[in-house]
Design an enzyme around this catalytic site. Structure first.
Site, PDB file in Angstrom:
ATOM      1  N   HIS A   6      -9.544  -3.841   9.792  1.00  0.00           N
ATOM      2  CA  HIS A   6      -9.389  -3.581   8.443  1.00  0.00           C
ATOM      3  C   HIS A   6      -9.858  -4.824   7.653  1.00  0.00           C
ATOM      4  O   HIS A   6     -10.237  -4.676   6.411  1.00  0.00           O
ATOM      5  CB  HIS A   6      -7.969  -3.354   7.981  1.00  0.00           C
ATOM      6  CG  HIS A   6      -7.639  -1.962   7.793  1.00  0.00           C
ATOM      7  ND1 HIS A   6      -8.379  -0.911   7.383  1.00  0.00           N
ATOM      8  CD2 HIS A   6      -6.418  -1.120   8.204  1.00  0.00           C
ATOM      9  CE1 HIS A   6      -7.995   0.373   7.466  1.00  0.00           C
ATOM     10  NE2 HIS A   6      -6.714   0.110   8.115  1.00  0.00           N
TER      11      HIS A   6
ATOM     12  N   GLU B 204       0.841  -1.051  -0.118  1.00  0.00           N
ATOM     13  CA  GLU B 204      -0.131  -0.087  -0.238  1.00  0.00           C
ATOM     14  C   GLU B 204       1.093   1.121  -0.044  1.00  0.00           C
ATOM     15  O   GLU B 204       1.724   1.298   0.768  1.00  0.00           O
ATOM     16  CB  GLU B 204      -1.007   0.020   1.171  1.00  0.00           C
ATOM     17  CG  GLU B 204      -1.805   1.138   1.158  1.00  0.00           C
ATOM     18  CD  GLU B 204      -2.966   1.457   2.371  1.00  0.00           C
ATOM     19  OE1 GLU B 204      -2.802   0.389   3.369  1.00  0.00           O
ATOM     20  OE2 GLU B 204      -3.678   2.046   2.428  1.00  0.00           O
TER      21      GLU B 204
ATOM     22  N   GLU C 298      -5.519  -2.938  12.480  1.00  0.00           N
ATOM     23  CA  GLU C 298      -5.236  -3.712  11.233  1.00  0.00           C
ATOM     24  C   GLU C 298      -6.057  -4.927  11.243  1.00  0.00           C
ATOM     25  O   GLU C 298      -6.309  -5.294  10.329  1.00  0.00           O
ATOM     26  CB  GLU C 298      -3.683  -4.220  11.273  1.00  0.00           C
ATOM     27  CG  GLU C 298      -2.628  -2.747  11.606  1.00  0.00           C
ATOM     28  CD  GLU C 298      -2.865  -1.819  10.793  1.00  0.00           C
ATOM     29  OE1 GLU C 298      -3.369  -1.965   9.495  1.00  0.00           O
ATOM     30  OE2 GLU C 298      -2.243  -0.822  10.988  1.00  0.00           O
TER      31      GLU C 298
ATOM     32  N   GLU D 160      -2.271  -3.932   7.002  1.00  0.00           N
ATOM     33  CA  GLU D 160      -3.615  -4.914   6.900  1.00  0.00           C
ATOM     34  C   GLU D 160      -3.401  -6.055   6.060  1.00  0.00           C
ATOM     35  O   GLU D 160      -4.663  -6.713   5.748  1.00  0.00           O
ATOM     36  CB  GLU D 160      -4.515  -4.217   7.073  1.00  0.00           C
ATOM     37  CG  GLU D 160      -5.143  -3.467   5.630  1.00  0.00           C
ATOM     38  CD  GLU D 160      -4.835  -2.136   5.587  1.00  0.00           C
ATOM     39  OE1 GLU D 160      -3.767  -1.714   6.065  1.00  0.00           O
ATOM     40  OE2 GLU D 160      -5.319  -1.345   4.741  1.00  0.00           O
ATOM     41  N   ASN D 161      -2.375  -6.241   5.336  1.00  0.00           N
ATOM     42  CA  ASN D 161      -2.338  -7.434   4.186  1.00  0.00           C
ATOM     43  C   ASN D 161      -3.339  -8.340   4.598  1.00  0.00           C
ATOM     44  O   ASN D 161      -3.305  -9.045   5.577  1.00  0.00           O
ATOM     45  CB  ASN D 161      -1.029  -7.680   3.942  1.00  0.00           C
ATOM     46  CG  ASN D 161       0.044  -6.673   3.960  1.00  0.00           C
ATOM     47  OD1 ASN D 161      -0.069  -5.782   3.160  1.00  0.00           O
ATOM     48  ND2 ASN D 161       1.091  -6.933   4.867  1.00  0.00           N
TER      49      ASN D 161
ATOM     50  N   GLY E 121       3.237   2.400  10.633  1.00  0.00           N
ATOM     51  CA  GLY E 121       3.001   1.772  12.057  1.00  0.00           C
ATOM     52  C   GLY E 121       2.783  -0.025  11.760  1.00  0.00           C
ATOM     53  O   GLY E 121       3.547  -0.749  12.309  1.00  0.00           O
ATOM     54  N   ALA E 122       1.992  -0.011  10.752  1.00  0.00           N
ATOM     55  CA  ALA E 122       1.646  -1.598  10.487  1.00  0.00           C
ATOM     56  C   ALA E 122       0.640  -1.859   9.331  1.00  0.00           C
ATOM     57  O   ALA E 122       0.170  -0.448   8.691  1.00  0.00           O
ATOM     58  CB  ALA E 122       0.809  -2.092  11.885  1.00  0.00           C
TER      59      ALA E 122
END
Ligand code: BES
Ligand code: ZN
Length: 852
Positions: free
Chosen positions: A295, A123, A292, A258-259, A255-256
């Site tokens: 998401h 992303e 995440e 959400e794959n 930060g992180a």
């Protein structure tokens, strides 16, 4: 690197892609400098598209071969992708092979390496650095992935398939856009867990970390399980794969991420332990894991049609993670924390040169629009919508949203339509929150008719012009308010006044005495409230308001007002404020976290913003002096109470990073810090020596350093923690944040020469240069040394990592607030950055916008 003329992308130009994808299969043959990526993609013409150009994004790829239906083709290749002229008008199979070099990828976008481990960040537009593909969120497909590599752990999205010596296969049954693709390969260890969904499906959970970090996973695992349960209980959403993996990566821009089924985390946002993480870290980690995870429904199952719709997933998911934190911890404390953050990050953005709507209408580089406005104001907009339609209607609308749009790439229009259809409300005017930028100002005037017993509130709303938007229309503003009588009893409990006009009044009748209104309870809208209110009234609300947020707000305004008078009128610290503060802070019927919040004061940066809003020029030197003087005055006024506040708020029993323990430590640490102001650092020195957790250890260190008594402890801290990269980030940051104004740039410069400084690691870079920008008086020191040092490093970093560089340019966004001398110095640095040869598109866009 940037082309000559940066290109602007517009929302109004959206058109669907000419082809649909039935399936994607990818094979990765991993190698640090020569990874091969083979793709096999089934395309068919999109009946809804008019333009059938077959263009695939691709950047920094070495094309080895390309075939259509098995026959070699020769695409037209540019820096941005490839085009096949005369692509088939019937379904066909595209196959390509490309070569990429993960180990030299310092931008940390696409496939890259971090400490010997392969990982991805796609992303928003990173997948195009992995293979040729229509890299846009409205193109969704199922992915099958085969990874060939010698690493012990080979991960991708979805459910695991065949695996064996040197390979693993994964298959994701859910259609997804390419930005949710992920791959991880490394010699990793896992902290396992499991969750049974409410329909009885067993899900395997894992947190994957570098060997040695296994003991920092338990908290994250619990947070994940809590999140899964919460989304079932509150939103009725279950997890939808057999496995959910989280991986911790040291080098990560954000930060992180959400794959699907394979969340990738900045290690600072998942690894937690009592000895190395503060209470604030624990709370943040819990919130990010939830974010995440959430998401999976708001972002993955329903994604965005295009990147202009980013707030569709981010605003909603931030709102959901805030609800989760409020449920897990304390609702008022979470709300107060969020409003502090909104005012610190979003208000300056919305009131300066970077102001943009929650749904932007144009951009050059989408990475520059992951902003406080899209995220935090985006979440506020959802909160207002919930306030307007009410609790039940909100959840009913969400059910319809999931039912109607599951599997879609949706828009804000779709989102609004769901609410209109399920509630019957016309939300056309409400939609202005998505298109109009700027922070509305709401002013209130009171009118009391003693004879008739009638009380009227006259509201007025206005929004100053913002870049590209000179004229603003009135918005729908939900104003939560209640009335108290002069005795402090609530006579009218909270009601929602829906403001829709520029000017509007609300009348209460049949009152026996002039009431005291409590307006904008719970901060029911992201606006600046101006009321005709004096300190007596504020003290009254601080003592009596039933709304915890407004009680805090009244205290905050007293502090703000006291500071402003000290800064602008050389006044002494306000005695009434100090009295009121003492009453609240020593009131043991209030919870500790809340009292600790009360004891805080507005940051120097926030004060500068308030002064600028008043049309005056903030002087960082005076602001700093006033902030210090008020702290000192608080310490003197509370002197007798401090020892008890300290000892009575030492949590009993084993350390737990929960709301209660964190609140007590926060209050005790504030008391310790104030004792330092009175020259007493003995508590701090003892606490430093005996602390069994990072919250208390670093708070003690901060007190010692602030009082110039911490040299030995600074060295001891380094010696103790030099092997722990996350703790050492704190060590860098603390010294710079607490440096005296005249020393901040020199301290920062010295630390950039430290052997542990590594500009390629975003956490370390932010911990150092970001800390300088956050030291208000230091960064804005009249020498200009802070400006120059930051600019030097941004120029250096831009060549390696444009995304992190561009984000940090925001440190300059408030430059027009300051005096001519400082403005000239900042402008010179901004122009120097802009003139750098080969500056990235990311940084070029940010600096150009900031310069205006
Ligand atoms: N989708 C984002 C991560 C992201 C942002 C990737 C920008 C690439 C570019 C993720 O869901 C996110 O929002 N992460 C936040 C933390 C969250 C708790 C608000 C972050 O990374 O800061
Ligand atoms: Zn997000």
């Amino acid at each position: 690197m940037r082309d000559a003329a940066p290109q602007t992308i517009y929302l109004k130009d959206y058109t669907p892609f000419g082809y649909l994808i039935d399936s994607v299969s990818l094979t990765f043959k991993l190698h640090p400098t020569e990874t091969r990526v083979l793709s096999r993609i089934a395309f068919r013409p999109n009946p809804d598209a008019t333009d059938q150009t077959f263009f695939l994004h691709g950047e920094e790829l070495k094309l080895i071969s390309a075939k259509i239906d098995g026959a070699e083709v020769s695409p037209v290749v540019t820096d941005e992708g490839l085009t096949i002229e005369n692509a088939p008008s019937a379904p066909f199979i595209w196959e390509s092979e490309v070569e990429i070099s993960p180990s030299t990828n310092t931008a940390l976008e696409g496939l890259y390496m971090s400490n010997g481990m392969y990982c991805t960040q796609c992303e928003a537009e990173g997948f195009r650095k992995i293979t040729y593909y229509p890299d846009r969120p409205d193109v969704m497909a199922t992915f099958d992935v085969r990874i060939e590599g010698s690493e012990n752990v080979l991960l991708s999205n979805g459910n695991p398939g065949a695996s064996g010596e040197g390979f693993a296969e994964w298959s994701d049954p859910w259609k997804k856009p390419a930005y949710l693709f992920a791959l991880v390969a490394g010699d990793l260890n896992n902290h396992p867990g499991s969750f049974t969904t409410r329909s009885g499906k067993d899900v395997e959970l894992n947190i994957w970390v570098r060997p040695g970090d296994e003991d920092k996973c338990a908290f994250g695992m619990q947070a994940l399980k809590d999140s899964m349960k919460w989304d079932e209980d509150v939103y009725g959403r279950e997890y939808d794969l057999d496995i959910f993996n989280i991986v911790a990566v040291d080098d990560f821009n954000m930060g992180a991420m959400e794959n699907k089924g394979l969340n990738i985390f900045n290690s600072s946002c998942v690894l937690a332990s009592q000895a190395t993480s503060t209470d604030a870290d624990f709370e943040r980690i819990e919130a990010i894991i939830a974010h995440e995870y959430f998401h999976n429904w708001t972002g993955n199952r329903i994604t965005c049609r295009d990147w202009f719709q980013l707030c569709l997933k981010e605003g909603l998911t931030v709102f959901r993670d805030a609800q989760f934190t409020a449920d897990m911890r304390s609702e008022p404390v979470k709300r107060i924390d969020d409003v502090i953050a909104l005012r610190a990050r979003q208000f300056p953005e919305d009131q300066g040169p970077l102001s943009h709507p929650v749904r932007p209408e144009e951009f050059q580089e989408i990475n520059n629009f992951y902003t406080a406005t899209v995220y935090e104001k985006g979440a506020e907009v959802i909160g207002m919508l919930k306030t307007l339609v009410g609790h039940d209607a909100y959840y009913k609308a969400l059910d319809l949203y999931f039912e109607r749009h599951d599997g879609d790439a949706a828009t804000i229009e779709d989102w609004i339509k769901v609410f209109e259809d399920s509630t019957g409300r016309d939300l056309a005017q409400f939609k202005r929150w998505y298109s109009q930028s700027g922070t509305p100002k709401v002013s209130v005037r009171e009118e009391w008719d003693a004879e008739g017993g009638t009380f009227t509130l006259h509201f007025n709303q206005s929004t100053a012009p913002t870049p590209g938007q000179d004229v603003k229309d009135p918005r729908v503003i939900p104003i939560a308010l209640g009335l108290l009588n002069p005795n402090g009893d609530e006579t009218h409990s909270t009601q929602i006044f829906e403001m829709t006009e520029a000017e509007q009044a609300l009348t209460f009748t049949g009152l026996s005495a002039r009431p005291v209104p409590s307006i904008l309870r719970g901060f029911s809208a992201p606006v600046m409230l101006e009321q005709d209110i004096d300190n007596t009234r504020r003290a009254f609300l601080l003592a009596h308001d039933t709304d915890a947020f407004n009680r805090w707000e009244a205290g905050r305004e007293l502090a703000r007002d006291a500071l402003l008078k000290m800064i602008l009128e050389d006044a002494a610290p306000d005695a009434a404020y100090l009295e009121g503060l003492k009453r609240v802070v020593t009131d043991t019927s209030l919870d500790a976290a809340y009292r600790a919040l009360m004891l805080n004061q507005p940051s120097e940066t926030e004060l500068a913003g308030v002064i600028a809003e008043m049309g005056q020029t903030p002087d960082p030197v005076k602001i700093h002096a006033a902030a210090k003087a008020l702290s000192k005055a608080k310490a003197e006024s509370l002197a007798d109470a401090l020892p008890a506040l300290y000892t009575e708020n030492q949590p009993s029993g084993a350390y737990a990073p929960d709301a209660k323990g964190s609140g007590q430590r926060a209050l005790a640490n504030s008391a310790m810090s104030l004792m330092g102001k009175l020259g007493d650092v003995e508590k701090a020195r003892a606490q430093y020596a005996s602390a069994d957790n990072m919250t208390q250890q670093i708070a003690a260190l901060a007190t010692l350093v602030r009082e110039g008594e911490g040299d030995a402890e600074v060295q001891a801290f380094y010696d103790q923690w030099q092997e722990d990269r996350l703790v050492i980030n704190k060590w860098f940051g603390l010294q710079i944040s607490l440096a005296k104004p005249e020393e901040a740039a020199a301290v920062t410069e010295r630390l950039t020469q430290h052997p542990d400084f590594d500009m390629k690691n975003p956490n370390r870079f932010r911990g150092t240069l970001g800390a300088l920008a956050g030291n208000h008086a230091g960064f804005h020191h009249a020498s200009g040394a802070g400006y120059k040092l930051l600019a030097d490093w941004l120029i250096k970093l831009d060549a390696l990592n444009p995304q992190t560089t561009a984000r940090m340019c925001t440190s300059f966004q408030t430059w027009k607030r300051y005096d001519d001398g400082r403005q000239a110095m900042i402008k010179a640095q901004l122009e120097r950055i802009l003139a750098t040869p080969n500056l990235s598109r990311d940084t070029h866009e940010m600096i150009s916008r900031i310069l205006g």
